[in-house]
Design an enzyme around this catalytic site. Sequence first.
Site, PDB file in Angstrom:
ATOM      1  N   ASP A 283       0.852  -1.046  -0.002  1.00 24.20           N
ATOM      2  CA  ASP A 283      -0.061   0.021  -0.075  1.00 24.20           C
ATOM      3  C   ASP A 283       0.960   1.269   0.062  1.00 24.20           C
ATOM      4  O   ASP A 283       2.165   1.095   0.046  1.00 24.20           O
ATOM      5  CB  ASP A 283      -0.997  -0.170   1.311  1.00 24.20           C
TER       6      ASP A 283
ATOM      7  N   ALA B  90      -8.080  -2.568   1.882  1.00 21.60           N
ATOM      8  CA  ALA B  90      -7.282  -3.829   2.283  1.00 21.60           C
ATOM      9  C   ALA B  90      -6.282  -4.142   1.343  1.00 21.60           C
ATOM     10  O   ALA B  90      -5.314  -4.774   1.466  1.00 21.60           O
ATOM     11  CB  ALA B  90      -8.409  -4.960   2.548  1.00 21.60           C
ATOM     12  N   LYS B  91      -6.426  -4.016   0.113  1.00 25.35           N
ATOM     13  CA  LYS B  91      -5.645  -4.117  -0.963  1.00 25.35           C
ATOM     14  C   LYS B  91      -5.236  -5.956  -0.920  1.00 25.35           C
ATOM     15  O   LYS B  91      -4.021  -6.068  -1.154  1.00 25.35           O
ATOM     16  CB  LYS B  91      -4.617  -3.164  -1.104  1.00 25.35           C
ATOM     17  N   ARG B  92      -6.219  -6.577  -0.864  1.00 25.10           N
ATOM     18  CA  ARG B  92      -5.882  -7.849  -0.703  1.00 25.10           C
ATOM     19  C   ARG B  92      -5.687  -8.598  -2.189  1.00 25.10           C
ATOM     20  O   ARG B  92      -6.119  -7.921  -3.095  1.00 25.10           O
ATOM     21  CB  ARG B  92      -6.822  -8.778   0.010  1.00 25.10           C
TER      22      ARG B  92
END
EC number: 4.1.1.23
Lengths: 272, 272
Positions: free
Chosen positions: A96, B92-94
């Site tokens: 991120d 969350a950028k999963r």
Amino acid sequence: MTKEALQKEIQKKRSYLCVGLDTDINKIPAHLLKTDDPIFEFNRQIIDATADLCVAYKPNIAFYEALGTKGWESLQKTLEYIPDDLFTIADAKRGDIGNTSRLYARAFFQELDFDSITVAPYMGRDSVLPFLDFPGKWVILLALTSNPGSRDFQQLPINGEGRSLYEQVLEISQQWAGHDQLMYVVGATQADHLANIRKIVPDHFLLVPGVGAQGGDLEAVSRFGMNKNCGLLVNSTRGIIYSGSGLDFAEKARTSASEIRNQMSDYLEKFL
Amino acid sequence: MTKEALQKEIQKKRSYLCVGLDTDINKIPAHLLKTDDPIFEFNRQIIDATADLCVAYKPNIAFYEALGTKGWESLQKTLEYIPDDLFTIADAKRGDIGNTSRLYARAFFQELDFDSITVAPYMGRDSVLPFLDFPGKWVILLALTSNPGSRDFQQLPINGEGRSLYEQVLEISQQWAGHDQLMYVVGATQADHLANIRKIVPDHFLLVPGVGAQGGDLEAVSRFGMNKNCGLLVNSTRGIIYSGSGLDFAEKARTSASEIRNQMSDYLEKFL
């Protein structure tokens, strides 16, 4: 953990096995469900049964996160239980902007004291650097993953570079840290790419998931992926931790881990 | 939440503001530290002060994860507190192999009941599809992010396609779901790319972070990013939630949110 310490552990145990702790409440033996913390209890017994056969444990963070606060507690207890001479990998695939990556780094390196974390490269340099600010901790960057979707973007050819996106990730990221702090994820299903990957990153450790359930071939991975110091951590999860579903599940896990470890011992002899 | 419901909310409030809840225990007003759950108490007051001015809240999961089990509790309480007519985004950028993405989806869509989650595209189709299996839930895929590192890989030109990696992500991912279930992250610092992005994804919502502290320009984003239904969620975090540090922090946050909302109301008039 330093690179030297990890290499020494591999030599000592004649093993480059990483055991994945994708501990699923729906898959663990029924008799554990009566315990206070079934997830931790399962992990504890797996660790007791395999710690002398492997060099690393890799909890898959999704499995703990799916259980909310209770999952985090099980994860924390598991981390504390793993002996210090084993390398620990938070399989989290984070990445991120800088201040956010810094918080993830703090969560996994300080709160939980993992040795390493898997990181996705899509957001580039400043999304990865915050993880590299922790001395003695490692980033394991996704390069070429084991799933079919790796063809969608990772294998696209980059204009004018004569290489694909994942190769570019390997090239560029070497400017961010050395092989004493950076490893790469290369799926075991990608054995045909391994010789090429070793040309780009001869000295780095590769974390190789996908042996077993996902169809990867340990011999091919070892033949094409090993460097002069071994340089491999090969992960197996379902083939080990779910070998049995009864009271003797840990014993069965040990048998499975032992088979893989014996193959590894041979391959260290043969290919190193 | 459906696309129509979100569009209606934007029209009703004359706002496409998303408030980022990157709630940092080291930055919240000191008087809150005496409460039982300072993180939730801060969020509660921010939500009370801004819910009529914005259409979405975006908790940044790293900030909660960094606090371990306590953070997950604060996050859960925050989610339950946000009124149902507001869109919620798990930042969350999963993104992982299928069975793992499925668990993340369950964690954020079922355990926590978020409307949407941000997902990283590097691992391709089968890492994203599991998130799309939940009716009424959204995937917000990273396309072109606001940070300098977006140049490392996202903007690399793909061979023979006449476009860059992020454009390829926009193209290919449209085969996975429609604009009623898929949005894209485009950083506000990338306003010069927005007109081009709108050619590739004319109907999709774009989540635009980076206005304010990261230097993005709301007018340019609105001018080049809006489609005929608005199609924008513009996030502001530090410029709103940390506007004040005293007893009146929520009031100050409201003033800041109000200023942005008033500009948005003008831009809806001007550019829609």
